[in-house]
Scaffold this motif. Structure first.
Motif, PDB file in Angstrom:
ATOM      1  N   PHE A  47       0.838  -1.200   0.000  1.00  0.00           N
ATOM      2  CA  PHE A  47       0.000   0.000   0.000  1.00  0.00           C
ATOM      3  C   PHE A  47       0.870   1.245   0.000  1.00  0.00           C
ATOM      4  N   SER A  48       0.443   2.241  -0.737  1.00  0.00           N
ATOM      5  CA  SER A  48       1.243   3.452  -0.883  1.00  0.00           C
ATOM      6  C   SER A  48       0.968   4.483   0.201  1.00  0.00           C
ATOM      7  N   ASP A  49      -0.182   4.377   0.903  1.00  0.00           N
ATOM      8  CA  ASP A  49      -0.510   5.357   1.938  1.00  0.00           C
ATOM      9  C   ASP A  49      -1.415   4.717   2.979  1.00  0.00           C
ATOM     10  N   ASN A  50      -1.615   5.414   4.094  1.00  0.00           N
ATOM     11  CA  ASN A  50      -2.411   4.877   5.201  1.00  0.00           C
ATOM     12  C   ASN A  50      -3.877   4.686   4.846  1.00  0.00           C
ATOM     13  N   ILE A  51      -4.418   5.556   3.991  1.00  0.00           N
ATOM     14  CA  ILE A  51      -5.825   5.463   3.623  1.00  0.00           C
ATOM     15  C   ILE A  51      -6.097   4.158   2.876  1.00  0.00           C
ATOM     16  N   SER A  52      -5.252   3.858   1.880  1.00  0.00           N
ATOM     17  CA  SER A  52      -5.449   2.620   1.124  1.00  0.00           C
ATOM     18  C   SER A  52      -5.140   1.408   1.987  1.00  0.00           C
ATOM     19  N   LYS A  53      -4.184   1.542   2.904  1.00  0.00           N
ATOM     20  CA  LYS A  53      -3.851   0.451   3.812  1.00  0.00           C
ATOM     21  C   LYS A  53      -5.005   0.180   4.771  1.00  0.00           C
ATOM     22  N   ALA A  54      -5.645   1.240   5.237  1.00  0.00           N
ATOM     23  CA  ALA A  54      -6.764   1.085   6.165  1.00  0.00           C
ATOM     24  C   ALA A  54      -8.002   0.535   5.468  1.00  0.00           C
TER      25      ALA A  54
END
Length: 204
Positions: free
Chosen positions: A97-104
């Motif tokens: 994942f490239s950022d926390n939003i997509s990871k979450a």
């Protein structure tokens, strides 16, 4: 080798799979538990996503996108939800994942899945209750689990013989009656836990 574990926290699951790989157990499949193959101990990185696809073509495109970025898809199917990736390119990023939003986002999708599973039981529960197959009043009044006519008016040895005879059937009946409400409650609890992890991951 097959192991049975249950995770809601994907980070804990990834850490466990990492430790298993270091011990020489390579994840082969995740369906009925975790199936591992014996292999050379490996200090590898495994990441988990949660996605369900309607079309096989979309699933293939999804896997190809990650493999082009240096991550091999090692387990998961179009409709299985959990998707497992192993880092195979040393030059690739440390996370899929490239950022926390997509990871979450994987936790949000997992939370929605648990809610859907809970409500799929609802029509069946209503149908069983309206046809008197299930009587949820037995939760507060266990006597309803006993169907022997006049049981509670009996006394002495006749009562105990009838009571002891029917108790195994009553316990089985209670387990069957409680199964659907318990599963619905568990799924809703899991949904809340996944949503909490979503909120935490989004702010990390």
């Amino acid at each position: 080798m097959r192991k049975f574990k249950f995770f809601i926290n994907f980070e804990k699951e990834e850490k466990w799979l990492h430790e298993m790989a270091k011990q020489g157990y390579q994840l082969e499949d995740k369906s009925f538990g975790y199936k591992f193959l014996s292999a050379e101990p490996e200090d590898t990185t495994i990441k988990v996503d949660y996605r369900v696809f309607k079309k096989q073509e979309d699933f293939i495109d999804y896997c190809t996108l990650f493999e082009d970025s240096g991550w091999k898809h090692i387990s998961g199917k179009k409709s299985s939800g959990a998707q497992y990736f192993k880092k195979v390119d040393e030059n690739s990023e440390e996370d899929i994942f490239s950022d926390n939003i997509s990871k979450a986002g994987k936790y949000k999708r997992l939370s929605s899945m648990f809610v859907q599973m809970a409500f799929t039981f609802l029509p069946l529960l209503v149908a069983l209750m309206t046809t008197d197959v299930i009587d949820l009043a037995a939760i507060v009044n266990p006597k309803l689990l006993y169907l022997t006519p006049g049981l509670w008016e009996k006394t002495g040895i006749s009562f105990w013989m009838a009571f002891l005879f029917e108790t195994p059937f009553a316990l089985f009946r209670g387990i069957m009656w409680a199964f659907i409400p318990v599963m619905m409650t568990l799924y809703l609890i899991y949904s809340v836990k996944a949503n909490i992890l979503y909120q935490k991951s989004k702010k990390a």
